[in-house]
Enzyme design. Structure first.
Site, short mmCIF file in Angstrom:
data_model
loop_
_atom_site.label_atom_id
_atom_site.label_comp_id
_atom_site.label_asym_id
_atom_site.label_seq_id
_atom_site.Cartn_x
_atom_site.Cartn_y
_atom_site.Cartn_z
N LYS A 13 47.67 29.40 41.58
CA LYS A 13 46.48 29.04 42.36
C LYS A 13 45.27 28.78 41.44
O LYS A 13 44.57 27.81 41.61
CB LYS A 13 46.13 30.14 43.38
CG LYS A 13 47.21 30.35 44.43
CD LYS A 13 46.79 31.33 45.52
CE LYS A 13 46.64 32.76 45.03
NZ LYS A 13 47.90 33.40 44.61
N ARG A 89 43.55 36.95 52.67
CA ARG A 89 44.77 37.62 52.23
C ARG A 89 45.37 38.50 53.32
O ARG A 89 46.42 39.09 53.12
CB ARG A 89 44.43 38.50 51.03
CG ARG A 89 45.01 38.04 49.71
CD ARG A 89 44.63 39.10 48.70
NE ARG A 89 45.31 39.01 47.44
CZ ARG A 89 44.92 38.29 46.40
NH1 ARG A 89 43.89 37.51 46.51
NH2 ARG A 89 45.57 38.36 45.26
N ARG A 128 50.73 35.73 31.18
CA ARG A 128 49.38 35.20 31.40
C ARG A 128 48.34 35.93 30.55
O ARG A 128 48.36 37.14 30.41
CB ARG A 128 49.01 35.34 32.88
CG ARG A 128 47.56 34.99 33.15
CD ARG A 128 47.31 34.69 34.59
NE ARG A 128 47.35 35.87 35.44
CZ ARG A 128 47.18 35.81 36.76
NH1 ARG A 128 47.02 34.66 37.35
NH2 ARG A 128 47.21 36.91 37.47
N ARG A 161 45.26 40.86 31.82
CA ARG A 161 44.76 41.62 32.97
C ARG A 161 45.56 42.90 33.13
O ARG A 161 46.78 42.90 33.00
CB ARG A 161 44.92 40.78 34.25
CG ARG A 161 43.69 39.99 34.58
CD ARG A 161 43.93 39.00 35.68
NE ARG A 161 44.49 39.55 36.91
CZ ARG A 161 44.69 38.83 38.02
NH1 ARG A 161 44.38 37.55 38.03
NH2 ARG A 161 45.19 39.39 39.09
N ARG A 172 52.05 44.02 43.90
CA ARG A 172 51.30 42.87 44.42
C ARG A 172 52.20 41.96 45.26
O ARG A 172 51.76 41.41 46.26
CB ARG A 172 50.67 42.10 43.25
CG ARG A 172 49.42 42.81 42.71
CD ARG A 172 49.10 42.42 41.28
NE ARG A 172 48.78 41.03 41.09
CZ ARG A 172 48.88 40.40 39.92
NH1 ARG A 172 49.30 41.05 38.83
NH2 ARG A 172 48.56 39.13 39.81
P1 ADP Z 1 46.61 37.20 41.99
O1 ADP Z 1 46.77 36.73 40.59
O2 ADP Z 1 47.46 38.38 42.32
O3 ADP Z 1 46.65 36.10 43.02
P2 ADP Z 1 43.69 37.64 42.29
O4 ADP Z 1 43.02 37.38 41.01
O5 ADP Z 1 43.49 36.68 43.42
O6 ADP Z 1 45.22 37.90 42.01
O7 ADP Z 1 43.27 39.10 42.84
C1 ADP Z 1 43.44 40.25 42.04
C2 ADP Z 1 43.22 41.49 42.89
O8 ADP Z 1 41.91 41.46 43.50
C3 ADP Z 1 44.18 41.67 44.08
O9 ADP Z 1 45.40 42.29 43.71
C4 ADP Z 1 43.33 42.56 45.01
O10 ADP Z 1 43.31 43.90 44.58
C5 ADP Z 1 41.93 42.02 44.81
N1 ADP Z 1 41.61 40.96 45.80
C6 ADP Z 1 41.31 39.65 45.51
N2 ADP Z 1 41.09 38.96 46.64
C7 ADP Z 1 41.25 39.83 47.68
C8 ADP Z 1 41.18 39.72 49.09
N3 ADP Z 1 40.92 38.57 49.68
N4 ADP Z 1 41.41 40.85 49.83
C9 ADP Z 1 41.68 42.01 49.26
N5 ADP Z 1 41.79 42.19 47.94
C10 ADP Z 1 41.58 41.12 47.14
#
Ligand code: ADP
Length: 216
Positions: A13, A89, A128, A161, A172
């Protein structure tokens, strides 16, 4: 163009968002990026969300929804269109988002669903790396920085990360399957869902999507 990007962690994404941002000249709003910035700056919000993020769990709905609401009200960040990455989400977030979008006359065009397989996801996430300063994305095999640990774009420190380890990735994925998959049905019912095979290279995914946009 007004878009939501959906798909499992590691579907690409963030990478795709960077390409789309340039191709369409729209704002990229990533809740993950915003929350990590808060953590980096050690703000009270950052402290509040740290544990959830490091454990791979979701941050409570009201916190992230408030963040998104603030992006849509006031400034002109969404004037040319927007792309939401990492939000919604949960079903509740999807419903609240619709309310915000109606209130601010920003109704969605498409929800793009990036479908990806588990082996590809694990390979992408464990490899990553990210620039701590500008957020540029790297991968130890697919796109290593020219100089180890140093960002090609800005010279910042390239790091991994804390939630990109196999155990947290598993959490996740579980969280994704439980909370986020139902959102796919939500947008399908609205006729806004478009699926794309995200195991393909990001550039190829971009081209497929540009084709989708041009068809309509
Ligand atoms: P990923 O690479 O897993 O898609 P993101 O960078 O989008 O991860 O998000 C990392 C973390 O931030 C998630 O695992 C969650 O803890 C938190 N987070 C991000 N966006 C949301 C959301 N919309 N609702 C709840 N938690 C979120």
């Amino acid at each position: 163009m007004k878009l939501v990007l959906l798909g499992p962690p590691g579907a690409g994404k963030g990478t795709l968002a960077n390409l789309l941002k340039d191709a369409l000249n729209i704002s990229h709003i990533s809740t993950g990026d915003i929350l990590r910035e808060e953590m980096k700056n050690n703000t009270s919000l950052g402290k509040q969300v740290k544990q959830y993020i490091e454990n791979g769990e979701l941050v409570p709905d009201d916190i992230v929804t408030k963040l998104i609401e603030s992006k849509f009200s006031g400034n002109n960040i969404t004037e040319n269109g927007y792309m939401l990455d990492g939000f919604p989400r949960t079903g509740k977030q999807a419903e609240d988002l619709d309310k915000i979008l109606i209130k601010t006359s920003n109704a969605l065009d498409y929800a793009l669903y990036l479908e990806s397989s588990l082996p590809v996801i694990i390979q992408r996430l464990t490899g990553r790396r990210i620039c701590r300063n500008c957020g540029a994305l790297f991968h130890i095999k697919n796109k290593p920085p020219k100089k180890r640990g140093v960002c090609d774009e800005c010279g910042g420190e390239v790091y991994q990360r804390a939630d990109d380890n196999e155990e947290t990735i598993k959490t996740r994925m579980d969280v994704y399957l439980k909370n986020t998959k139902p959102i796919i049905d939500y947008y399908e019912a609205q006729g806004k869902l478009r699926k794309v095979d995200a195991d393909k290279d990001a550039q190829e995914v971009l081209e497929i999507l540009m084709g989708v946009f041009n068809e309509s």
